[in-house]
Design a protein around this motif. Structure first.
Motif, mmCIF file in Angstrom:
data_model
loop_
_atom_site.group_PDB
_atom_site.id
_atom_site.type_symbol
_atom_site.label_atom_id
_atom_site.label_comp_id
_atom_site.label_asym_id
_atom_site.label_seq_id
_atom_site.Cartn_x
_atom_site.Cartn_y
_atom_site.Cartn_z
ATOM 1 N N VAL A 110 35.295 49.298 30.201
ATOM 2 C CA VAL A 110 37.411 49.640 30.006
ATOM 3 C C VAL A 110 37.926 48.339 30.538
ATOM 4 O O VAL A 110 38.502 47.924 30.770
ATOM 5 N N LEU A 111 36.992 47.761 32.124
ATOM 6 C CA LEU A 111 36.991 46.610 33.201
ATOM 7 C C LEU A 111 36.537 45.656 32.347
ATOM 8 O O LEU A 111 35.896 44.955 31.379
ATOM 9 N N PRO A 112 37.911 44.944 32.482
ATOM 10 C CA PRO A 112 37.783 43.750 31.900
ATOM 11 C C PRO A 112 36.133 42.734 32.825
ATOM 12 O O PRO A 112 35.827 42.451 33.802
ATOM 13 N N GLN A 113 36.200 41.424 31.348
ATOM 14 C CA GLN A 113 34.976 40.424 31.835
ATOM 15 C C GLN A 113 34.409 40.219 32.996
ATOM 16 O O GLN A 113 33.019 40.311 34.240
ATOM 17 N N THR A 114 35.243 39.853 33.740
ATOM 18 C CA THR A 114 35.969 38.665 34.932
ATOM 19 C C THR A 114 35.569 39.747 36.038
ATOM 20 O O THR A 114 34.840 39.261 37.687
ATOM 21 N N LEU A 115 35.708 41.161 36.093
ATOM 22 C CA LEU A 115 35.069 42.265 37.169
ATOM 23 C C LEU A 115 33.945 43.243 36.770
ATOM 24 O O LEU A 115 33.661 43.905 37.887
ATOM 25 N N ALA A 116 33.478 43.543 35.700
ATOM 26 C CA ALA A 116 32.483 44.462 35.391
ATOM 27 C C ALA A 116 31.313 44.282 35.927
ATOM 28 O O ALA A 116 30.779 44.539 36.471
ATOM 29 N N ILE A 117 31.211 42.829 35.924
ATOM 30 C CA ILE A 117 29.702 42.575 36.307
ATOM 31 C C ILE A 117 29.762 42.460 37.727
ATOM 32 O O ILE A 117 29.007 42.486 38.490
ATOM 33 N N PRO A 118 30.417 40.898 38.620
ATOM 34 C CA PRO A 118 30.725 41.709 40.097
ATOM 35 C C PRO A 118 30.804 43.571 40.370
ATOM 36 O O PRO A 118 29.904 43.445 41.611
ATOM 37 N N GLY A 119 31.644 44.016 39.417
ATOM 38 C CA GLY A 119 31.480 45.727 39.930
ATOM 39 C C GLY A 119 30.212 46.388 39.971
ATOM 40 O O GLY A 119 29.762 46.369 40.705
ATOM 41 N N ALA A 120 29.472 45.785 39.049
ATOM 42 C CA ALA A 120 28.066 46.308 39.125
ATOM 43 C C ALA A 120 26.864 45.864 40.407
ATOM 44 O O ALA A 120 26.416 46.787 41.205
ATOM 45 N N PHE A 121 27.568 44.755 40.634
ATOM 46 C CA PHE A 121 26.848 43.807 42.040
ATOM 47 C C PHE A 121 27.377 44.789 43.044
ATOM 48 O O PHE A 121 26.330 44.989 44.058
ATOM 49 N N LEU A 122 28.294 44.860 43.181
ATOM 50 C CA LEU A 122 28.548 45.268 44.550
ATOM 51 C C LEU A 122 28.796 46.428 44.745
ATOM 52 O O LEU A 122 28.575 47.049 45.624
ATOM 53 N N LEU A 123 28.363 47.088 43.152
ATOM 54 C CA LEU A 123 28.002 48.869 43.192
ATOM 55 C C LEU A 123 26.562 48.745 43.518
ATOM 56 O O LEU A 123 25.897 49.208 45.196
ATOM 57 N N GLY A 124 26.089 47.643 43.574
ATOM 58 C CA GLY A 124 24.064 47.463 44.075
ATOM 59 C C GLY A 124 24.266 47.760 45.611
ATOM 60 O O GLY A 124 22.944 47.854 45.496
ATOM 61 N N SER A 125 25.297 46.936 46.041
ATOM 62 C CA SER A 125 24.870 46.043 47.131
ATOM 63 C C SER A 125 25.432 47.489 48.105
ATOM 64 O O SER A 125 24.647 47.519 49.229
ATOM 65 N N ALA A 126 26.029 48.192 48.005
ATOM 66 C CA ALA A 126 26.216 49.825 48.717
ATOM 67 C C ALA A 126 25.122 51.162 48.416
ATOM 68 O O ALA A 126 24.610 50.765 49.571
ATOM 69 N N TYR A 127 24.233 50.225 47.415
ATOM 70 C CA TYR A 127 22.885 50.924 47.127
ATOM 71 C C TYR A 127 21.988 50.637 47.736
ATOM 72 O O TYR A 127 20.592 50.786 49.006
ATOM 73 N N LEU A 128 22.528 49.199 48.497
ATOM 74 C CA LEU A 128 21.255 48.596 49.178
ATOM 75 C C LEU A 128 21.359 48.695 49.914
ATOM 76 O O LEU A 128 20.231 49.085 50.798
ATOM 77 N N ILE A 129 22.485 48.772 51.084
ATOM 78 C CA ILE A 129 22.611 48.615 52.687
ATOM 79 C C ILE A 129 21.861 50.531 52.544
ATOM 80 O O ILE A 129 21.635 50.561 53.583
ATOM 81 N N TRP A 130 22.700 51.219 51.519
ATOM 82 C CA TRP A 130 21.709 52.235 52.221
ATOM 83 C C TRP A 130 20.058 52.626 51.448
ATOM 84 O O TRP A 130 19.488 53.169 53.300
ATOM 85 N N LEU A 131 19.630 51.581 51.113
ATOM 86 C CA LEU A 131 18.649 51.095 51.608
ATOM 87 C C LEU A 131 17.889 50.862 53.091
ATOM 88 O O LEU A 131 17.128 51.293 53.722
#
Length: 218
Positions: A110-131
């Motif tokens: 549902v997110l527009p393309q301009t937000l969907a892809i950066p959102g996925a990488f932002l989510l990935g950064s949270a998991y990277l901090i956990w790692l």
């Protein structure tokens, strides 16, 4: 650079098949079934992303704007989390709250393309901090598997490069983004394959180190 990207995509497909086959044939694999399934999801997500890149490069298919591509992006980070949590955290207990990791998945459609892809990488950064935090907690065991930590650090550096690429992608041409992302995924598969060849018992070693430290809640 396109030829290098295509070679990287082909290598990724071959490495993905070998990793899945090797895992299925490993009778002494220390992973419990939820972690093993998460590893398969992770590999499938990366293979799906590379399939989208291949379609863009060879068929001119606009994979970046497809629902399947965005879904794969949002599956990779939680797949990696559940795969590695059993290795890096002692006494893992699965709870209902773990379902919250699937909460971002509906947003990718549902997110527009301009937000969907950066959102996925932002989510990935949270998991990277956990790692980073989980690996840091194993620092007392570093004398036992110093070289293995170097291998994990290499994968961590690749993950950081992928995140940086995701955050700057609006500034890049689509071709540059896809080619760079394809190369980084292929490099990650190469690093994993090389690590497993050099340290075939790395999963057991890291899990043993996690058990050796004082257990903390996952």
């Amino acid at each position: 650079m396109q030829i290098a990207a295509l070679l990287s995509i082909g290598f990724s497909f071959g490495a993905a098949l070998l990793l899945v086959a090797g895992n299925l044939l490993q009778s002494r694999e220390p992973l419990i079934w939820p972690s093993r399934c998460a590893g398969f999801v992770l590999i499938a997500g990366l293979a799906a992303i590379q399939t989208g890149h291949l379609a863009w490069l060879t068929l001119a298919y606009d994979a970046l704007h497809s629902a399947g591509y965005r879904l794969a992006l949002y599956l990779v980070a939680p797949g990696f989390y559940f795969f590695s949590r059993h290795l890096l955290t002692a006494d893992v207990r699965y709870r209902w709250r773990d379902l919250l990791h699937a909460a971002p998945l509906p947003l990718c459609g549902v997110l527009p393309q301009t937000l969907a892809i950066p959102g996925a990488f932002l989510l990935g950064s949270a998991y990277l901090i956990w790692l980073a935090h989980a690996v840091y907690r194993l620092r007392a065991q570093r004398q036992r598997f110093r070289l293995e930590l170097v291998a994990l650090g290499t994968l961590f550096a690749i993950a950081v490069a992928v995140l940086l690429l995701g955050f700057v992608w609006p500034l890049l041409a689509e071709a540059d983004f896809i080619q760079a992302y394809s190369l980084l995924i292929g490099l990650a598969f190469f690093a994993v394959a090389l690590t497993l060849l050099r340290f075939p018992a790395i999963t057991a070693d890291v899990a043993e180190a996690a058990q050796a430290r004082t257990p903390n809640p996952p």
